[in-house]
Scaffold this motif. Structure first.
Motif, short mmCIF file in Angstrom:
data_model
loop_
_atom_site.label_atom_id
_atom_site.label_comp_id
_atom_site.label_asym_id
_atom_site.label_seq_id
_atom_site.Cartn_x
_atom_site.Cartn_y
_atom_site.Cartn_z
N ALA A 353 -9.24 7.60 -8.00
CA ALA A 353 -8.36 8.68 -7.53
C ALA A 353 -8.12 8.58 -6.03
O ALA A 353 -6.98 8.74 -5.56
CB ALA A 353 -8.96 10.04 -7.89
N LEU A 354 -9.18 8.33 -5.28
CA LEU A 354 -9.04 8.22 -3.83
C LEU A 354 -8.22 6.99 -3.45
O LEU A 354 -7.36 7.05 -2.55
CB LEU A 354 -10.42 8.15 -3.18
CG LEU A 354 -10.46 8.12 -1.65
CD1 LEU A 354 -9.73 9.32 -1.05
CD2 LEU A 354 -11.92 8.07 -1.16
N LEU A 355 -8.45 5.90 -4.15
CA LEU A 355 -7.71 4.68 -3.87
C LEU A 355 -6.22 4.88 -4.14
O LEU A 355 -5.37 4.39 -3.38
CB LEU A 355 -8.25 3.54 -4.73
CG LEU A 355 -7.58 2.17 -4.59
CD1 LEU A 355 -7.65 1.68 -3.15
CD2 LEU A 355 -8.24 1.16 -5.53
N ALA A 356 -5.89 5.61 -5.21
CA ALA A 356 -4.49 5.87 -5.53
C ALA A 356 -3.80 6.64 -4.41
O ALA A 356 -2.63 6.38 -4.08
CB ALA A 356 -4.39 6.65 -6.84
N GLN A 357 -4.51 7.58 -3.76
CA GLN A 357 -3.94 8.33 -2.64
C GLN A 357 -3.74 7.43 -1.43
O GLN A 357 -2.69 7.47 -0.77
CB GLN A 357 -4.87 9.48 -2.26
CG GLN A 357 -5.04 10.55 -3.32
CD GLN A 357 -6.08 11.58 -2.92
OE1 GLN A 357 -6.37 11.76 -1.74
NE2 GLN A 357 -6.66 12.25 -3.90
N VAL A 358 -4.74 6.63 -1.15
CA VAL A 358 -4.67 5.75 0.02
C VAL A 358 -3.53 4.75 -0.11
O VAL A 358 -2.82 4.45 0.86
CB VAL A 358 -6.01 5.01 0.21
CG1 VAL A 358 -5.87 3.90 1.25
CG2 VAL A 358 -7.09 5.99 0.62
N LEU A 405 -10.90 11.15 15.96
CA LEU A 405 -10.55 12.49 15.45
C LEU A 405 -10.84 12.60 13.96
O LEU A 405 -11.38 13.62 13.49
CB LEU A 405 -9.07 12.77 15.73
CG LEU A 405 -8.56 14.17 15.37
CD1 LEU A 405 -9.29 15.22 16.19
CD2 LEU A 405 -7.06 14.26 15.59
N VAL A 406 -10.51 11.55 13.20
CA VAL A 406 -10.81 11.55 11.77
C VAL A 406 -12.32 11.60 11.56
O VAL A 406 -12.83 12.34 10.69
CB VAL A 406 -10.21 10.30 11.09
CG1 VAL A 406 -10.65 10.22 9.63
CG2 VAL A 406 -8.70 10.30 11.20
N TYR A 407 -13.04 10.84 12.36
CA TYR A 407 -14.51 10.81 12.26
C TYR A 407 -15.11 12.16 12.63
O TYR A 407 -15.98 12.68 11.90
CB TYR A 407 -15.05 9.73 13.19
CG TYR A 407 -16.55 9.68 13.31
CD1 TYR A 407 -17.34 9.11 12.30
CD2 TYR A 407 -17.19 10.21 14.43
CE1 TYR A 407 -18.72 9.07 12.41
CE2 TYR A 407 -18.58 10.17 14.54
CZ TYR A 407 -19.32 9.60 13.54
OH TYR A 407 -20.70 9.56 13.65
N GLY A 412 -11.65 12.31 6.23
CA GLY A 412 -11.60 11.58 4.98
C GLY A 412 -10.78 10.30 5.06
O GLY A 412 -10.13 10.01 6.07
N LEU A 413 -10.80 9.55 3.97
CA LEU A 413 -10.20 8.22 3.97
C LEU A 413 -8.68 8.25 4.06
O LEU A 413 -8.08 7.42 4.73
CB LEU A 413 -10.64 7.46 2.70
CG LEU A 413 -10.26 5.97 2.68
CD1 LEU A 413 -10.98 5.22 3.78
CD2 LEU A 413 -10.58 5.36 1.32
N THR A 414 -8.06 9.20 3.38
CA THR A 414 -6.60 9.28 3.44
C THR A 414 -6.12 9.53 4.86
O THR A 414 -5.17 8.89 5.33
CB THR A 414 -6.08 10.39 2.51
OG1 THR A 414 -6.55 10.16 1.17
CG2 THR A 414 -4.56 10.42 2.50
N ALA A 415 -6.79 10.44 5.55
CA ALA A 415 -6.45 10.70 6.95
C ALA A 415 -6.69 9.47 7.81
O ALA A 415 -5.92 9.19 8.75
CB ALA A 415 -7.27 11.88 7.49
N LEU A 416 -7.73 8.72 7.50
CA LEU A 416 -8.02 7.50 8.25
C LEU A 416 -6.90 6.50 8.11
O LEU A 416 -6.50 5.85 9.09
CB LEU A 416 -9.35 6.90 7.77
CG LEU A 416 -9.76 5.57 8.40
CD1 LEU A 416 -9.97 5.73 9.90
CD2 LEU A 416 -11.03 5.02 7.74
N TRP A 417 -6.35 6.36 6.91
CA TRP A 417 -5.26 5.41 6.71
C TRP A 417 -3.96 5.90 7.34
O TRP A 417 -3.13 5.09 7.77
CB TRP A 417 -5.08 5.10 5.22
CG TRP A 417 -6.00 3.97 4.83
CD1 TRP A 417 -7.30 4.06 4.48
CD2 TRP A 417 -5.67 2.58 4.80
NE1 TRP A 417 -7.82 2.81 4.23
CE2 TRP A 417 -6.85 1.89 4.41
CE3 TRP A 417 -4.52 1.85 5.05
CZ2 TRP A 417 -6.88 0.49 4.29
CZ3 TRP A 417 -4.55 0.47 4.92
CH2 TRP A 417 -5.72 -0.20 4.55
#
Length: 451
Positions: A353-358, A405-407, A412-417
Protein backbone atom coordinates in the motif's frame (compact mmCIF):
# COMPACT_ATOMS: atom_id res chain seq x y z
CA UNK A 1 1.99 28.95 -46.34
CA UNK A 2 0.72 25.36 -46.29
CA UNK A 3 0.75 24.25 -42.63
CA UNK A 4 0.86 20.57 -43.56
CA UNK A 5 3.92 21.10 -45.73
CA UNK A 6 5.56 23.08 -42.91
CA UNK A 7 4.91 20.32 -40.38
CA UNK A 8 6.28 17.71 -42.76
CA UNK A 9 9.39 19.80 -43.29
CA UNK A 10 9.97 20.10 -39.54
CA UNK A 11 9.62 16.35 -39.16
CA UNK A 12 12.17 15.75 -41.92
CA UNK A 13 14.58 18.22 -40.34
CA UNK A 14 14.25 16.49 -37.00
CA UNK A 15 14.69 12.95 -38.28
CA UNK A 16 18.51 13.13 -38.63
CA UNK A 17 18.73 14.14 -34.96
CA UNK A 18 16.39 11.30 -34.00
CA UNK A 19 18.44 8.74 -35.90
CA UNK A 20 21.67 10.03 -34.36
CA UNK A 21 20.25 10.02 -30.84
CA UNK A 22 18.93 6.49 -31.26
CA UNK A 23 22.16 5.27 -32.86
CA UNK A 24 24.10 6.32 -29.78
CA UNK A 25 21.50 5.93 -27.02
CA UNK A 26 20.27 2.38 -27.69
CA UNK A 27 23.70 0.68 -27.51
CA UNK A 28 24.60 2.93 -24.56
CA UNK A 29 21.51 1.67 -22.74
CA UNK A 30 22.57 -1.92 -23.35
CA UNK A 31 26.02 -1.24 -21.93
CA UNK A 32 24.60 0.61 -18.92
CA UNK A 33 22.19 -2.18 -18.05
CA UNK A 34 25.09 -4.66 -17.94
CA UNK A 35 26.30 -3.38 -14.54
CA UNK A 36 23.01 -4.09 -12.65
CA UNK A 37 22.87 -7.46 -14.39
CA UNK A 38 26.42 -8.12 -13.14
CA UNK A 39 25.22 -7.52 -9.59
CA UNK A 40 22.10 -9.64 -10.01
CA UNK A 41 24.15 -12.56 -11.32
CA UNK A 42 26.63 -12.27 -8.46
CA UNK A 43 23.77 -12.14 -5.94
CA UNK A 44 22.09 -15.21 -7.42
CA UNK A 45 25.32 -17.24 -7.34
CA UNK A 46 26.52 -16.11 -3.90
CA UNK A 47 23.02 -16.32 -2.41
CA UNK A 48 23.14 -20.11 -2.49
CA UNK A 49 26.23 -20.11 -0.28
CA UNK A 50 24.27 -18.78 2.69
CA UNK A 51 22.71 -15.69 4.24
CA UNK A 52 25.97 -14.29 5.74
CA UNK A 53 27.67 -14.52 2.35
CA UNK A 54 24.79 -12.74 0.62
CA UNK A 55 24.76 -10.04 3.27
CA UNK A 56 28.52 -9.65 2.89
CA UNK A 57 28.15 -9.24 -0.89
CA UNK A 58 25.54 -6.52 -0.36
CA UNK A 59 27.74 -4.68 2.15
CA UNK A 60 30.93 -4.89 0.09
CA UNK A 61 29.00 -4.05 -3.06
CA UNK A 62 27.66 -0.87 -1.45
CA UNK A 63 31.18 0.27 -0.58
CA UNK A 64 32.47 -0.54 -4.06
CA UNK A 65 29.56 1.13 -5.86
CA UNK A 66 30.08 4.33 -3.87
CA UNK A 67 33.73 4.43 -4.92
CA UNK A 68 32.93 3.48 -8.50
CA UNK A 69 30.27 6.19 -8.72
CA UNK A 70 32.82 8.86 -7.84
CA UNK A 71 35.10 7.65 -10.63
CA UNK A 72 32.49 7.82 -13.39
CA UNK A 73 34.01 11.17 -14.34
CA UNK A 74 36.64 9.16 -16.24
CA UNK A 75 33.97 8.21 -18.78
CA UNK A 76 32.12 11.54 -18.84
CA UNK A 77 35.09 13.91 -19.06
CA UNK A 78 36.82 11.74 -21.65
CA UNK A 79 33.69 11.57 -23.81
CA UNK A 80 33.38 15.36 -23.85
CA UNK A 81 37.06 16.00 -24.65
CA UNK A 82 37.29 13.38 -27.39
CA UNK A 83 33.98 14.36 -29.02
CA UNK A 84 35.03 18.01 -29.19
CA UNK A 85 38.25 17.10 -31.02
CA UNK A 86 36.29 14.86 -33.40
CA UNK A 87 33.99 17.79 -34.16
CA UNK A 88 37.01 20.00 -34.79
CA UNK A 89 38.24 17.45 -37.35
CA UNK A 90 41.32 16.47 -35.34
CA UNK A 91 41.03 12.74 -34.73
CA UNK A 92 44.69 12.49 -33.73
CA UNK A 93 44.19 14.94 -30.84
CA UNK A 94 40.93 13.17 -29.95
CA UNK A 95 42.78 9.90 -29.47
CA UNK A 96 45.63 11.68 -27.66
CA UNK A 97 43.07 12.96 -25.14
CA UNK A 98 41.76 9.40 -24.91
CA UNK A 99 45.22 8.00 -24.17
CA UNK A 100 45.66 10.64 -21.43
CA UNK A 101 42.37 9.43 -19.93
CA UNK A 102 43.53 5.82 -20.00
CA UNK A 103 46.78 6.67 -18.21
CA UNK A 104 44.89 8.63 -15.57
CA UNK A 105 42.47 5.72 -15.08
CA UNK A 106 45.32 3.23 -14.71
CA UNK A 107 47.21 5.34 -12.18
CA UNK A 108 44.13 6.15 -10.13
CA UNK A 109 42.98 2.53 -10.25
CA UNK A 110 46.31 1.22 -8.95
CA UNK A 111 46.30 3.72 -6.06
CA UNK A 112 42.72 2.87 -5.11
CA UNK A 113 43.45 -0.88 -5.28
CA UNK A 114 46.48 -0.57 -3.00
CA UNK A 115 44.73 1.66 -0.49
CA UNK A 116 41.55 -0.39 -0.68
CA UNK A 117 43.22 -3.66 0.29
CA UNK A 118 44.65 -1.95 3.39
CA UNK A 119 41.48 -0.20 4.58
CA UNK A 120 38.99 -2.95 3.65
CA UNK A 121 38.58 -4.20 7.26
CA UNK A 122 37.97 -0.66 8.55
CA UNK A 123 35.44 0.07 5.80
CA UNK A 124 33.50 -3.09 6.57
CA UNK A 125 33.66 -2.43 10.31
CA UNK A 126 32.10 1.01 9.78
CA UNK A 127 28.87 -0.70 8.68
CA UNK A 128 28.67 -2.62 11.98
CA UNK A 129 27.96 -6.12 10.55
CA UNK A 130 27.85 -9.40 12.44
CA UNK A 131 31.10 -11.33 12.89
CA UNK A 132 30.22 -13.82 10.13
CA UNK A 133 29.25 -11.12 7.63
CA UNK A 134 32.34 -9.08 8.55
CA UNK A 135 34.71 -11.90 7.65
CA UNK A 136 33.08 -12.66 4.32
CA UNK A 137 32.74 -8.97 3.40
CA UNK A 138 36.44 -8.29 4.04
CA UNK A 139 37.37 -11.34 1.96
CA UNK A 140 35.22 -10.22 -0.96
CA UNK A 141 36.23 -6.55 -0.78
CA UNK A 142 39.97 -7.26 -0.66
CA UNK A 143 39.77 -9.33 -3.83
CA UNK A 144 37.20 -7.20 -5.68
CA UNK A 145 39.14 -3.97 -5.11
CA UNK A 146 41.99 -5.47 -7.15
CA UNK A 147 39.78 -5.06 -10.19
CA UNK A 148 39.68 -1.27 -9.74
CA UNK A 149 42.40 -0.55 -12.37
CA UNK A 150 40.52 -2.64 -14.93
CA UNK A 151 37.18 -1.07 -14.03
CA UNK A 152 38.51 2.48 -14.34
CA UNK A 153 40.22 1.62 -17.62
CA UNK A 154 36.84 0.37 -18.80
CA UNK A 155 35.28 3.71 -17.86
CA UNK A 156 37.97 5.68 -19.70
CA UNK A 157 37.97 3.38 -22.72
CA UNK A 158 34.20 3.55 -22.96
CA UNK A 159 34.42 7.35 -22.75
CA UNK A 160 36.93 7.46 -25.61
CA UNK A 161 34.74 5.35 -27.87
CA UNK A 162 31.61 7.33 -27.00
CA UNK A 163 33.50 10.49 -27.90
CA UNK A 164 34.39 8.87 -31.21
CA UNK A 165 30.60 8.37 -31.67
CA UNK A 166 30.88 4.60 -31.13
CA UNK A 167 28.60 3.14 -28.46
CA UNK A 168 28.30 -0.29 -30.08
CA UNK A 169 31.79 -1.53 -29.21
CA UNK A 170 31.30 -0.86 -25.45
CA UNK A 171 27.98 -2.73 -25.70
CA UNK A 172 29.62 -5.83 -27.20
CA UNK A 173 32.43 -5.70 -24.65
CA UNK A 174 29.96 -5.31 -21.76
CA UNK A 175 27.92 -8.26 -23.04
CA UNK A 176 30.98 -10.50 -23.37
CA UNK A 177 32.19 -9.45 -19.89
CA UNK A 178 28.80 -10.32 -18.43
CA UNK A 179 28.84 -13.82 -19.93
CA UNK A 180 32.42 -14.30 -18.74
CA UNK A 181 31.48 -13.08 -15.28
CA UNK A 182 28.69 -15.65 -14.92
CA UNK A 183 30.82 -18.55 -16.21
CA UNK A 184 33.84 -17.68 -14.04
CA UNK A 185 31.71 -17.10 -10.94
CA UNK A 186 30.02 -20.48 -11.22
CA UNK A 187 33.35 -22.19 -11.92
CA UNK A 188 35.25 -20.55 -9.05
CA UNK A 189 32.45 -20.57 -6.46
CA UNK A 190 31.17 -24.10 -7.01
CA UNK A 191 33.65 -25.84 -9.32
CA UNK A 192 36.76 -24.83 -7.36
CA UNK A 193 34.86 -24.38 -4.08
CA UNK A 194 36.41 -20.94 -3.44
CA UNK A 195 33.22 -19.59 -1.87
CA UNK A 196 32.59 -15.85 -1.89
CA UNK A 197 36.22 -15.18 -2.83
CA UNK A 198 35.56 -17.10 -6.05
CA UNK A 199 32.78 -14.67 -6.94
CA UNK A 200 35.14 -11.73 -6.44
CA UNK A 201 37.90 -13.33 -8.52
CA UNK A 202 35.45 -14.16 -11.31
CA UNK A 203 34.28 -10.55 -11.45
CA UNK A 204 37.84 -9.19 -11.39
CA UNK A 205 38.91 -11.42 -14.29
CA UNK A 206 35.79 -10.57 -16.32
CA UNK A 207 36.41 -6.86 -15.74
CA UNK A 208 40.05 -7.26 -16.75
CA UNK A 209 39.10 -8.98 -19.97
CA UNK A 210 36.67 -6.18 -20.84
CA UNK A 211 39.26 -3.50 -20.03
CA UNK A 212 41.90 -5.18 -22.20
CA UNK A 213 39.48 -5.37 -25.14
CA UNK A 214 38.60 -1.66 -24.91
CA UNK A 215 42.22 -0.58 -24.48
CA UNK A 216 43.26 -2.62 -27.53
CA UNK A 217 40.58 -0.89 -29.64
CA UNK A 218 41.67 2.57 -28.47
CA UNK A 219 45.39 1.84 -28.90
CA UNK A 220 44.83 0.56 -32.44
CA UNK A 221 42.97 3.77 -33.26
CA UNK A 222 45.74 5.88 -31.73
CA UNK A 223 48.41 4.12 -33.79
CA UNK A 224 46.34 4.45 -36.94
CA UNK A 225 46.07 8.21 -36.52
CA UNK A 226 49.59 8.82 -35.21
CA UNK A 227 48.69 9.66 -31.60
CA UNK A 228 51.42 9.01 -29.02
CA UNK A 229 50.89 6.19 -26.55
CA UNK A 230 53.35 7.57 -23.99
CA UNK A 231 51.98 9.21 -20.83
CA UNK A 232 51.77 12.99 -21.22
CA UNK A 233 51.84 14.55 -17.74
CA UNK A 234 50.29 17.82 -18.91
CA UNK A 235 47.50 15.93 -20.65
CA UNK A 236 46.89 13.71 -17.62
CA UNK A 237 46.73 16.78 -15.37
CA UNK A 238 44.27 18.39 -17.78
CA UNK A 239 42.10 15.25 -17.68
CA UNK A 240 42.11 15.31 -13.89
CA UNK A 241 41.37 19.03 -13.86
CA UNK A 242 38.35 18.47 -16.10
CA UNK A 243 37.21 15.61 -13.86
CA UNK A 244 37.35 17.31 -10.46
CA UNK A 245 34.14 19.36 -10.95
CA UNK A 246 32.35 16.21 -12.09
CA UNK A 247 33.49 14.44 -8.90
CA UNK A 248 31.95 17.27 -6.87
CA UNK A 249 28.76 17.04 -8.92
CA UNK A 250 28.56 13.29 -8.31
CA UNK A 251 29.23 13.75 -4.59
CA UNK A 252 26.28 16.10 -4.25
CA UNK A 253 24.02 13.51 -5.88
CA UNK A 254 25.34 10.76 -3.61
CA UNK A 255 24.83 12.84 -0.48
CA UNK A 256 21.24 13.59 -1.52
CA UNK A 257 20.54 9.89 -2.09
CA UNK A 258 22.18 8.91 1.22
CA UNK A 259 20.15 11.54 3.07
CA UNK A 260 16.97 10.18 1.48
CA UNK A 261 17.82 6.63 2.56
CA UNK A 262 18.69 7.82 6.08
CA UNK A 263 15.30 9.52 6.50
CA UNK A 264 13.51 6.47 5.08
CA UNK A 265 15.35 4.25 7.60
CA UNK A 266 14.17 6.43 10.48
CA UNK A 267 10.56 5.99 9.32
CA UNK A 268 10.47 2.28 10.21
CA UNK A 269 10.91 -1.09 8.55
CA UNK A 270 7.77 -0.80 6.40
CA UNK A 271 8.86 2.55 5.02
CA UNK A 272 12.42 1.33 4.44
CA UNK A 273 11.21 -1.75 2.55
CA UNK A 274 8.91 0.33 0.33
CA UNK A 275 11.66 2.88 -0.22
CA UNK A 276 14.12 0.18 -1.27
CA UNK A 277 11.76 -1.08 -3.97
CA UNK A 278 10.89 2.45 -5.15
CA UNK A 279 14.54 3.40 -5.22
CA UNK A 280 15.40 0.27 -7.23
CA UNK A 281 12.71 1.16 -9.77
CA UNK A 282 13.95 4.75 -9.94
CA UNK A 283 17.52 3.55 -10.56
CA UNK A 284 16.37 1.20 -13.30
CA UNK A 285 14.48 3.91 -15.16
CA UNK A 286 17.39 6.30 -14.63
CA UNK A 287 19.57 3.97 -16.69
CA UNK A 288 17.24 4.41 -19.66
CA UNK A 289 17.23 8.20 -19.26
CA UNK A 290 21.00 8.22 -18.80
CA UNK A 291 21.38 6.57 -22.21
CA UNK A 292 19.89 9.70 -23.80
CA UNK A 293 22.23 11.82 -21.66
CA UNK A 294 25.25 9.86 -22.93
CA UNK A 295 24.12 10.48 -26.49
CA UNK A 296 23.92 14.15 -25.53
CA UNK A 297 27.50 14.15 -24.25
CA UNK A 298 28.85 12.72 -27.51
CA UNK A 299 26.70 14.76 -29.92
CA UNK A 300 27.00 18.14 -28.17
CA UNK A 301 30.76 17.77 -27.75
CA UNK A 302 31.10 17.06 -31.47
CA UNK A 303 28.85 19.94 -32.57
CA UNK A 304 30.66 22.45 -30.36
CA UNK A 305 34.03 21.19 -31.59
CA UNK A 306 32.78 21.87 -35.11
CA UNK A 307 31.68 25.39 -33.97
CA UNK A 308 28.09 24.53 -34.91
CA UNK A 309 26.02 26.42 -32.32
CA UNK A 310 22.84 26.10 -34.35
CA UNK A 311 23.22 22.33 -34.55
CA UNK A 312 23.97 22.19 -30.81
CA UNK A 313 20.79 24.11 -30.00
CA UNK A 314 18.65 22.04 -32.37
CA UNK A 315 19.94 18.72 -31.04
CA UNK A 316 19.56 19.88 -27.43
CA UNK A 317 15.94 20.87 -28.03
CA UNK A 318 15.22 17.53 -29.62
CA UNK A 319 16.85 15.60 -26.77
CA UNK A 320 14.81 17.59 -24.25
CA UNK A 321 11.69 16.47 -26.11
CA UNK A 322 12.98 12.90 -25.96
CA UNK A 323 13.59 13.27 -22.22
CA UNK A 324 10.09 14.60 -21.57
CA UNK A 325 8.49 11.92 -23.73
CA UNK A 326 10.49 9.06 -22.21
CA UNK A 327 9.86 10.31 -18.67
CA UNK A 328 6.12 10.67 -19.27
CA UNK A 329 5.94 7.20 -20.82
CA UNK A 330 7.89 5.62 -17.96
CA UNK A 331 5.72 7.39 -15.41
CA UNK A 332 2.51 6.21 -17.07
CA UNK A 333 3.69 2.62 -17.41
CA UNK A 334 4.95 2.38 -13.85
CA UNK A 335 1.60 3.61 -12.50
CA UNK A 336 -0.61 1.41 -14.69
CA UNK A 337 1.52 -1.70 -14.13
CA UNK A 338 1.52 -1.44 -10.31
CA UNK A 339 -0.85 -4.40 -9.79
CA UNK A 340 1.51 -6.59 -11.84
CA UNK A 341 4.90 -5.86 -10.31
CA UNK A 342 4.29 -4.64 -6.73
CA UNK A 343 3.30 -8.15 -5.45
CA UNK A 344 6.49 -9.54 -6.99
CA UNK A 345 8.62 -7.48 -4.59
CA UNK A 346 6.74 -8.16 -1.36
CA UNK A 347 3.73 -9.99 0.06
CA UNK A 348 3.41 -7.52 2.95
CA UNK A 349 0.14 -5.63 2.35
CA UNK A 350 1.31 -2.58 4.31
CA UNK A 351 4.46 -2.30 2.22
CA UNK A 352 2.41 -2.79 -0.95
CA UNK A 353 0.00 0.00 0.00
CA UNK A 354 2.78 2.43 0.89
CA UNK A 355 4.73 1.56 -2.24
CA UNK A 356 1.65 2.21 -4.39
CA UNK A 357 1.41 5.75 -2.92
CA UNK A 358 5.09 6.47 -3.40
CA UNK A 359 5.00 5.32 -7.03
CA UNK A 360 2.32 7.91 -7.80
CA UNK A 361 4.64 10.65 -6.53
CA UNK A 362 7.58 9.07 -8.31
CA UNK A 363 5.67 9.06 -11.62
CA UNK A 364 4.76 12.74 -11.38
CA UNK A 365 8.41 13.72 -11.46
CA UNK A 366 9.57 11.33 -14.22
CA UNK A 367 9.15 13.86 -17.09
CA UNK A 368 11.18 16.33 -15.01
CA UNK A 369 13.82 13.67 -14.42
CA UNK A 370 13.95 13.10 -18.18
CA UNK A 371 14.85 16.75 -18.82
CA UNK A 372 17.33 16.79 -15.90
CA UNK A 373 19.23 13.77 -17.21
CA UNK A 374 19.32 15.15 -20.75
CA UNK A 375 20.56 18.62 -19.78
CA UNK A 376 23.09 17.13 -17.39
CA UNK A 377 24.50 15.15 -20.32
CA UNK A 378 24.41 18.17 -22.63
CA UNK A 379 26.40 20.35 -20.23
CA UNK A 380 28.89 17.54 -19.52
CA UNK A 381 29.36 17.22 -23.28
CA UNK A 382 30.00 20.95 -23.43
CA UNK A 383 32.72 20.65 -20.77
CA UNK A 384 30.66 22.77 -18.37
CA UNK A 385 31.62 20.72 -15.30
CA UNK A 386 32.40 23.73 -13.10
CA UNK A 387 28.84 25.03 -13.41
CA UNK A 388 27.46 21.54 -12.72
CA UNK A 389 29.55 21.38 -9.54
CA UNK A 390 28.22 24.72 -8.28
CA UNK A 391 24.68 23.82 -9.31
CA UNK A 392 24.98 20.48 -7.49
CA UNK A 393 26.04 22.21 -4.28
CA UNK A 394 23.17 24.71 -4.62
CA UNK A 395 20.53 22.03 -5.16
CA UNK A 396 21.90 19.97 -2.28
CA UNK A 397 21.63 23.00 0.03
CA UNK A 398 18.02 23.41 -1.14
CA UNK A 399 17.16 19.74 -0.61
CA UNK A 400 18.69 18.97 2.79
CA UNK A 401 16.29 21.26 4.72
CA UNK A 402 13.36 19.52 2.99
CA UNK A 403 14.70 16.10 3.99
CA UNK A 404 15.31 17.34 7.54
CA UNK A 405 11.75 18.70 7.73
CA UNK A 406 10.33 15.29 6.79
CA UNK A 407 12.60 13.69 9.39
CA UNK A 408 11.76 16.21 12.16
CA UNK A 409 8.00 16.06 11.60
CA UNK A 410 7.93 12.30 10.98
CA UNK A 411 6.25 13.09 7.69
CA UNK A 412 6.61 9.58 6.32
CA UNK A 413 7.84 8.05 3.09
CA UNK A 414 5.36 9.72 0.75
CA UNK A 415 6.38 13.14 2.02
CA UNK A 416 10.03 12.15 1.64
CA UNK A 417 9.51 11.34 -2.03
CA UNK A 418 7.74 14.67 -2.52
CA UNK A 419 10.85 16.27 -1.01
CA UNK A 420 13.06 14.26 -3.37
CA UNK A 421 10.87 15.51 -6.21
CA UNK A 422 11.69 19.02 -4.99
CA UNK A 423 15.36 18.13 -5.35
CA UNK A 424 14.75 17.16 -8.98
CA UNK A 425 12.86 20.41 -9.58
CA UNK A 426 15.78 22.38 -8.12
CA UNK A 427 18.15 20.57 -10.46
CA UNK A 428 15.81 21.29 -13.37
CA UNK A 429 15.80 25.03 -12.62
CA UNK A 430 19.60 25.28 -12.44
CA UNK A 431 20.03 23.29 -15.66
CA UNK A 432 17.35 25.10 -17.67
CA UNK A 433 18.70 28.50 -16.62
CA UNK A 434 22.14 27.49 -17.85
CA UNK A 435 20.88 25.95 -21.08
CA UNK A 436 18.90 29.10 -21.96
CA UNK A 437 22.07 31.18 -21.72
CA UNK A 438 25.15 31.15 -23.92
CA UNK A 439 28.02 30.80 -21.42
CA UNK A 440 28.26 27.04 -22.00
CA UNK A 441 28.37 27.34 -25.80
CA UNK A 442 32.16 27.47 -26.09
CA UNK A 443 33.06 26.41 -29.61
CA UNK A 444 36.21 24.99 -31.15
CA UNK A 445 38.71 22.41 -29.99
CA UNK A 446 39.12 23.87 -26.49
CA UNK A 447 36.38 23.46 -23.88
CA UNK A 448 35.85 25.41 -20.68
CA UNK A 449 36.99 22.39 -18.69
CA UNK A 450 40.46 22.42 -20.34
CA UNK A 451 41.05 26.15 -20.70
Amino acid sequence: MDVTRGSGLRRRLRSPHDREILRLAVPAFGALIAEPVYLLADSAIVGHLGTPQLGALGLAGTALQTLVGLCIFLAYATTASVARQVGAGDRRSALAFGIDGLWLALGLGVVLALVGTLVAPAVVEAFGPSEAVHEYAVTYLRVAILGMPALLLTFAGTGVLRGLQDTRTPLWVAGASYVGNVVLNVLFVYGFDWGIAGSAWGTVLAQTGGAVALVVVVVRGARRHGASLRPDLSGIRASMHAGVPLIIRTLTLRVALLATTYVATSSGDTALAAHQVAFTLWNTLSIALDAIAIAGQAIVGRYLGASDVRGTRATTRRMIEWGIGAGALFGLVIVLARPLYVPLFTSDTEVQALLAQVILVFAVFEPIAGVVFVLDGVLIGAGDGRYLAYAGLLTLVAFLPLAWLVYATDGGLTALWWAFGGFMVARLVTLVVRERGTAWLITGAQSAGRS
